[in-house]
Write an enzyme that holds these catalytic residues in place. Sequence first.
Site, mmCIF file in Angstrom:
data_model
loop_
_atom_site.group_PDB
_atom_site.id
_atom_site.type_symbol
_atom_site.label_atom_id
_atom_site.label_comp_id
_atom_site.label_asym_id
_atom_site.label_seq_id
_atom_site.Cartn_x
_atom_site.Cartn_y
_atom_site.Cartn_z
ATOM 1 N N ASN A 115 10.431 40.392 -57.821
ATOM 2 C CA ASN A 115 9.518 41.276 -58.549
ATOM 3 C C ASN A 115 10.126 42.676 -58.597
ATOM 4 O OD1 ASN A 115 7.087 42.162 -59.825
ATOM 5 N ND2 ASN A 115 6.393 43.001 -57.878
ATOM 6 N N GLY A 126 7.613 44.252 -71.982
ATOM 7 C CA GLY A 126 8.797 43.427 -71.773
ATOM 8 C C GLY A 126 10.130 44.139 -71.944
ATOM 9 N N HIS A 182 9.132 46.754 -58.954
ATOM 10 C CA HIS A 182 8.007 47.689 -58.828
ATOM 11 C C HIS A 182 8.524 49.109 -59.083
ATOM 12 C CE1 HIS A 182 4.053 48.975 -57.577
ATOM 13 N NE2 HIS A 182 4.635 49.934 -56.882
ATOM 14 N N LEU A 200 0.973 41.086 -64.234
ATOM 15 C CA LEU A 200 -0.155 41.707 -63.546
ATOM 16 C C LEU A 200 -1.034 40.726 -62.772
ATOM 17 C CD1 LEU A 200 -1.205 44.368 -66.200
ATOM 18 C CD2 LEU A 200 0.238 44.652 -64.175
ATOM 19 N N ASP A 239 3.101 43.119 -54.211
ATOM 20 C CA ASP A 239 4.135 44.095 -53.840
ATOM 21 C C ASP A 239 4.568 43.985 -52.373
ATOM 22 O OD1 ASP A 239 4.016 45.040 -56.443
ATOM 23 O OD2 ASP A 239 2.403 46.431 -55.951
#
Length: 203
Positions: free
Chosen positions: A110, A15, A112, A93, A153
Amino acid sequence: MADKLRLAVFLSGGGSNLQSIIDKCAEDYIPAKVALVVSSTRKAFGLTRAKKAGIEGVVYRRKKFPDGKTADTWLVNLLDDHKIDFIALAGYLKMLPPPVVKAFKGRIYNIHPALLPKFGGKGMYGLKVHRAVIEARESESGVTIHKADEIYDHGEIVAQEKVPVFPEDTPEELAARVLKVEHSLYPKVLKTVSERLLKEMEK
Ligand code: GRF
């Protein structure tokens, strides 16, 4: 009219991105409040960070529900009860259930730790990503922030920032270089997103 949006952060691990978002909300850099943290595991240190910041942290494990539909409904209701306006995935995840993706269409982001569309997809997380980048002898890696949908993704890329990859890099060294950029880029994007959503809500 609300002057702050309500953000839910989903995570599965340490986190550190959650922390950078909490800090930037507290500074009023992002006109939003982290109203809920959802973790796929009770072991995530991100839950401790949430608790410290006085934010409700919830463990969401689909296996605990009698069936998928009940699990989906529970999560949709949880987000609804907390009046969540948008969602940031930060090291989550698991895949978000389709009813959540549908309910928050275009309002789920999101992060990545590589330059998508390369080095993404199911199973590409953590040091595996950085190892793959090094093995492919890339000279650059970086951070991608994209809208999230039902494919890992995938979804419209909204921001990317590059970092160099040096021939002698270990995956850990590359991860640290990338993570540093994550902590500035995600708040920057969430600031822009929040400002836009607030304007849209004014209309
Ligand atoms: C980050 O590298 C992020 O890009 C990826 O998962 C990692 C989460 O790190 N999706 P942290 O839990 O925020 O420290």
